[in-house]
Structure formats: C-alpha cells, structure tokens
Enzyme design. Sequence first.
Site, mmCIF file in Angstrom:
data_model
loop_
_atom_site.group_PDB
_atom_site.id
_atom_site.type_symbol
_atom_site.label_atom_id
_atom_site.label_comp_id
_atom_site.label_asym_id
_atom_site.label_seq_id
_atom_site.Cartn_x
_atom_site.Cartn_y
_atom_site.Cartn_z
ATOM 1 N N GLY A 470 6.912 31.521 -0.623
ATOM 2 C CA GLY A 470 8.104 31.275 -0.240
ATOM 3 C C GLY A 470 9.133 32.359 -0.883
ATOM 4 C CB THR A 637 13.231 38.520 -0.942
ATOM 5 O OG1 THR A 637 12.940 39.933 -1.245
ATOM 6 C CG2 THR A 637 12.946 38.026 0.940
ATOM 7 C CD GLN A 641 11.078 34.393 -5.823
ATOM 8 O OE1 GLN A 641 10.536 33.917 -6.727
ATOM 9 N NE2 GLN A 641 11.056 33.621 -4.587
ATOM 10 C CD GLU A 708 5.990 32.172 -13.493
ATOM 11 O OE1 GLU A 708 5.482 33.514 -13.510
ATOM 12 O OE2 GLU A 708 5.400 31.738 -13.787
HETATM 13 MO MO1 MOS Z 1 3.138 30.132 -11.588
HETATM 14 S S1 MOS Z 1 3.718 28.441 -12.724
HETATM 15 O O1 MOS Z 1 2.142 31.284 -12.265
HETATM 16 O O2 MOS Z 1 2.875 29.814 -10.104
#
Ligand code: MOS
Length: 741
Positions: A470, A637, A641, A708
């Site tokens: 995604g 994108t 994120q 992340e």
């Molecule tokens: Mo991530 S928690 O390395 O998918």
Amino acid sequence: MTMKTDYIGKPTNRVDGRLKVTGQAKYAAEFDSPGLTYGFVVSSRIAKGKIKSIDTTEALQLDGVLQVFTHENRPQTAWFDKSYQDEDSPPGSPFRPLYSDEIQFSQQPIALVVADTFEAARYGATLVNVTYEDAPFSTDFEGNREKAYTPEKYKSQPPPDARGDMAAAFASAAMQISEEYTHTSEHHNPMEMHASTAIWEEDGTLTIYDKTQSVQNSQKYIDQIFGLKPKDARVRSPFVGGAFGSGLRPQYQLFLTVMAALELKRPVRVMLTRQQMFSFGHRPATIQKLQLGASKEGKLEAVRHEAFGETSRFEDYAENVVVWQNVLYQCDNVAFDYKLIGLDVYTPLDMRAPGGSTGQFALESAMDELAAASGINPVALRLKNYTEKDQNEDAPFTSKELRECYRQGAEKFGWEKRNPEPRSMKEGHQLIGWGMASGAWEASQQQASAKALLTVDGKLTVSSATADIGTGTYTVMTQLAAETLGLQLEDVSFKLGDSALPDAPLEGGSWTVSSVGSAVTLVCDAIGKRLLKLARKVKDTPFATAGYDEVIFSEGHMRLRSDPSKALAVTRIMRSAEINYLEEEVTSKPAEKQKKYAPYAHSAVFVEVRVDEDFGTIKVTRVVSAIAGGRIINTKTAESQILGGVVWGIGMALEEESLMDTTYGRFMNHNLAEYHVPVNADIHSIDVIFVEEHDEIVNPIGAKGLGEIGIAGVAGAIANAVYHATGKRVRNLPITLDKVM
Ligand code: MOS
C-alpha cells in the site's frame, strides 16, 4: 511529439490506482480455482494446557465437510522434525500449528475444517468438540515485572553499551527527571485479513496466493516445512491490503492452507476472521524508565533509558527501544537496559516503527518534562542537545537535516506564539495545547536484485520479488525505471509479489525504496550501457566515443549530455542492431563507504490539541510534520506515507489498546468495534513538509524510506501537547479521557 520523461520528485499518481479502485486488484483470498475448497480455523478457548480430547465426528458428518485436520491426524512434515526460523523470527522456537496437544496461548489454532463451501466449513468448525486440561498461566505484564530477564540473544540490537558515569553525573545534575512511561499491547489491524489460497495442480505443484510482506520468506518457509523444492511451490502476492509488519512472518493460515491442499490434492483457501487477527503478533506492551540529568541551562549530563518488553514463552522478541538518545541528543554519561517479560501469549511482532514509536514516546515525553522543569523552549532544548553523530556507533550521519525540520516545522506551525504556561491558551471550554517532539528512524539499505527487459517496441518490464503493501512500491519503481531510461511511465511496467522473481528483502524496515529502488536503477543503467554499445555502431552515430556518463536518456532517446539535440531513439538503436530485446539482472548491495556512517531519517512533529475542560475529550486539531527523508521520489505517495504515520500516531496516543483479560488470558476487545482506531472525525489538519536533504552516501539513489518515520515522534508530541493544554502529564498510552480528568 514532446513527452516528458522526468518523474523523480514529482507527485505521480499510483500506477495501480485504477486496478484498485475498480476492484480488479486481487488480494490473497480473491483468487479462484475450479473445485476450490474452504478452510476454517478452530481456535483454542484456553491460554495454556492440553487438548484432552478433540472429537471431529459431528463436523465430519456435516454435508460438504471434506476433512478436519487436528494434531491427531495432521500429516508428518519436515517441519515437525526440525524447527524452522523465517527471516523475521526472533531467537527461540517458532510456534508450530497442530504440532501436539499442547496449548501455548489463547486463540491458538487447534483444527482446520475444510469443506466445499465457506459456510459448511464455518458451521463445521462449531461442531468440533474439544475438552481441555487447563494449566496455570500468566498474561499479566505489569504483574510479572519481577521475573524480567535478559535474553541470551536480542532480535535486533542489544541495548547500547554505557558510556561515562551515568549514576554520578545524574546525582550531581542541577535538573533531574526520573519517570516511568508505559503502553499496552496494540494490534496491526490491516483492512485485509490474513489469507492464503493454495492452487493445487495435477502435477503436484502449488501456486500460493498469500498475504505477506515477502513472497520469498513465505516460499522458503513452505519449502522447509513441507520438504518442497522452490519449483514446486510458487508464492504470489500482487496486492496487499495493508500489513504494517503483520505480514513480515509467515502466519499460521499459510501452513494450514498448504497442508490441506497437499493432503486433499485440492485447491484450498483459508482466511482468518477479524477476531483471529488478534491471535498472532502485536506491538508488545512496554514499560520504560527514563532518567535525564541536565544543567540549569538544559544541557544533558546524564541519560538512562531502560525498558521492559513483552514476549512469549517460546521466542525472545525484542525491539530497538532504548537506542534513540544516541542519534538525537548529545550526552556523555549514558546507560541502557532492556529486559523481557515472558507471558503465555503469542510472540509479539514488528509493528510500524517497532521500538522507535514507543522508545521515542518515552524519550520525547521526558525531554518535554525537562523543558517544562527548566523553563526552556522545547525546540531550543533539542537544539542545545543536538548530536552530529550516532554516539553509540561513533559515526557521522549520512545526512541529517533535523535542524531544518525544527525550523520549518516551527515556522509553519506558528510555534513562536506559544505561551509556555500550561492551561494558558484557552478558548471557551477548550484547553488548547501545543506540543512537539523529534523523530528518527533507520534509513538502511539491504541487498536486492532486479531484472529488466527492454523490447524493440520500446516497452520496459522491470521485476523484483518485493511487495507493495500500500506504500506505492509499484509506482516509485516504475518512476525510477522510466526516468533512468527516458521512457514514458505508460511504457514501463513493474512486477513484484512473485517468489520466482529476482531476490528482494522483506518489504519492511522502510528499506524498500533504498534497496529495491537502487537495484531497479542499476539494472536500468545496465540496459543503458548495452544500448550505448549498440548505439556506437549506428550509422552517423553521435555516440562513437561517448562514455556512459556522457549520455542521458529522455523522451525515448539516448542523448549527448553536452548537446541533448544529438540523439538516437532507443527503438532505432535496437532495430539497427537487429535486436529484439535486451535483458539484464543485477544485485545491488550497500556500498563499503556507507559502513562508516549512520543512516537515519529524521522528523520534527508539532501538534495542537484541544481538550474539553468538562469532558476530558481530546482532539488533535493540527499537526505539522517536517521530514528529512533524503531525496523524495514521489511527493504524492511520500506525503501519503507520512499522513498515514501521523494518523496512526494519533491512534497510538489516544485510542489504540489491546486489553488483556488476565483471568482468561486473552485479548478482550478483539474486534474493530472495541479496538479503537482513528476515523475521519478524529482527523483534522495535517501538514507534511519535506525539507531539502541531499545525501550521496545513504544509497545510490539518495532516498530514505518513509514508511515508519511518519509515526516516530507523533505520540510523544501529542502527550506533550496534552500536558501543555491541561497541566497534567499522562505517561501511560493511550491517553483516554479518564486519565486526563
Ligand atoms: Mo515494518 S514494522 O518493518 O513492516
């Protein structure tokens, strides 16, 4: 005809967007086959003990039920002789479904009912009669703190070594903060439930559609367990409906599906229920102790970060919780510790920014407490303690534009208008709070391979066995390939999610763009170099003596960098050489020079909350997230994120909580009605800023992952804003209204 073929850094729409919105994108449980059968999982009622008896007679008598697999009749497989660790396994002994009569955690799969229809399988599952022999267990995290242990081996890194003399420096520090921060377990809850469809062919081979973040991890697991050869079982996963870490390890439905397909010699599909999504892997509950010692002016003199993390009895799951001071704040006297608390639960599992989102919640809360106690602006405090190197590794950063994140974020937010006094900014019944936090996440590169095929009609196909969970992998890889060879986006297709494609790492750790993106760029360069060799031989060629660094590709042509009007169409080069296609495969690895540097993405997050004085309800009304993520390949994108990370940070700070019933040893709120996640009404203004960051060391394309970093500092910034609004410091996530009142 002019056609633009520069795509990098542009807001490019998802190349798979149309397939997704028209329902043509197929997910693991949507693949069909003649004679498809359906498996339904029976889950254990108890948390620990033994299955005394399991009676499948009634279920087997039901019309349509083909077989009920239990530990008593499951086939002997290679796995049952030798425990197999997948690519994301923590140290220990992985759970093996249907291995024996032993129950290790609540909701453990204990039987699979396979039937001609889903309905028959589901009803059949209710007819499996199980009696249990209960054994004493504990799922009480806080209650087992005394039994915390240091694992023999850590899953990721061990806690960093101490430096200087933390205890002495802390004792003599003018300012001292010493607090404990906690949060409960949380579950990933992707929209798509975990599912596998195994298509069994007459020749005994299998094609398995699996919900996974790595088709190759799933495939190796299947091969090992069932003693198959790679050619016997191909794993595919073209689309994934969110995963967030839940697809990093092969889950038990994969094992059950393949076992049933091989035994019944029929195609089988197993999809877990939403309730069963709470039966494997979660963000572990964590207790953190932070001690900060500082001068009156706010210079850090001592830092101790200790954590207790939850794990299962059979694996030592650990995260990088206590490492973050080393990359965010300079300090010479530091100490770290990280212990595990074993419970009778399934092993925790990486969940978006594992260890970072949690560790930085505690660290950034403590920094805010220090700012408040010493009367220093939270941004100024962070700048005062800014570190130019990773102190644990004693390595400079590949790049670190965090100062610019603070500056641009604060400016956009209007931070200078903040009155530092808690409860000072009020509007009617609403207490307004402004808080901020820093964030950091690794920007690592892994080994990855990619293949490229350019045909004489000017169409390029690039492939690698990575995933698009995604995040936009299809799109950014297509952009990188198109721009490298100067082709139009429409003429490039990128293939992923197939174990037969060139090797790729797990789609995780925010490393896909840097790892697979580097391989894609390099393989297109390899094609480009082949084209140049051919171009030199074309009649009247402008490239007779040109080196590869003297040519560029744009608008379907190879051009001289010094004079782009001197050009040859790529298709003409191939036709002149009478070549129908060019094919290359490359493997890219992190370069030697990277090893001396610390690769990180950074963020500064500014948050406004409004807390209702009478009801204690909290709204996050404004967020500004300033990100230093290297080169941004696709601004659209990329922004998505970060938006997703911020939304999840809001959930983490205010809503998400897997509530453990310690009497029955199971998660009580195992559904989306009671496990709260943010919905549209919870989300207001979110501004994303990408600060300019030029990085020639981090990887060949200069991009840092963004999956992340977006969540990293958010929960801390919200907790700090809640303190500023209310004067109340909540150190226990989620910050629900009862804790604020
Ligand atoms: Mo991530 S928690 O390395 O998918």
